[in-house]
Write an enzyme that holds these catalytic residues in place. Sequence first.
Site, PDB file in Angstrom:
ATOM      1  N   SER A   4       0.828  -1.196   0.000  1.00 49.87           N
ATOM      2  CA  SER A   4       0.000   0.000   0.000  1.00 49.87           C
ATOM      3  C   SER A   4       0.872   1.259   0.000  1.00 49.87           C
ATOM      4  O   SER A   4       1.723   1.425  -0.867  1.00 49.87           O
ATOM      5  CB  SER A   4      -0.964  -0.048   1.192  1.00 49.87           C
ATOM      6  N   ASP A  50     -10.012  -4.798  -4.333  1.00 50.43           N
ATOM      7  CA  ASP A  50      -9.432  -3.876  -3.354  1.00 50.43           C
ATOM      8  C   ASP A  50     -10.259  -2.596  -3.266  1.00 50.43           C
ATOM      9  O   ASP A  50     -10.313  -1.829  -4.227  1.00 50.43           O
ATOM     10  CB  ASP A  50      -7.986  -3.544  -3.768  1.00 50.43           C
ATOM     11  N   HIS A  79      -7.905  -5.616   0.073  1.00 52.75           N
ATOM     12  CA  HIS A  79      -6.655  -4.913   0.380  1.00 52.75           C
ATOM     13  C   HIS A  79      -5.852  -5.747   1.379  1.00 52.75           C
ATOM     14  O   HIS A  79      -5.837  -5.462   2.583  1.00 52.75           O
ATOM     15  CB  HIS A  79      -6.985  -3.527   0.944  1.00 52.75           C
TER      16      HIS A  79
END
Length: 220
Positions: free
Chosen positions: A117, A169, A200
Amino acid sequence: MTQLQAIEMETGANPDAAVIWLHGLGASGHDFEPVVPELKLPDSAAVRFIFPHAPTMPVTINGGMQMPAWHDIKSLDLERAVDEAQIRHSADLVREFIEQERERGVPSERIVLAGFSQGGAVAYELALSYPDRLAGLMALSSYFATNATIQRSEANQGLPIRVYHGTQDPMVPEALGRHSESTLRELGYNVRYQTFPMDHSVCLEEIQDIGAFLREILAL
């Protein structure tokens, strides 16, 4: 001496390779500790895994709350407005771990950068601007936030890159992963893009592919 705290795990004595792995927003270096055994690296491999803890700062999308973060995120739209100066500052902090490993005798071409991320945004910035050749780059559920401003290094133009993303996601839409891949290809990088039916997060198939990638680029 690095400015950030980190967790270290070694798969064997006297490591001759290192993986520096950055966590996501609001997490810590502990997040990816459990991944190491699942990579199924050879028993003969001596790799040092370094999981730095991000500094604490206010984050706009969370109402200005202080939390572990590599940079501020100002919106969750597809433009993903971020603080590029903070990304570069975090990259400078993580760079200290590369220098530390080199002082320990691990050559730069046996150091891998990985990030999940927003940690991936920092990994992109650091790996592709680092002046000496690295072993590889992995971006998990991430985005190449500084693609328009990065000062790219010729030494890492041929860097092997893996981009992983979940097709479901909700936090970092897959469109951002695909945009990162296409941007990297336009810039001439050696990138492979792979998706998984997940949100995610990470999944076992992804971890298995990461293990294979590490065995390949580090000749384990």
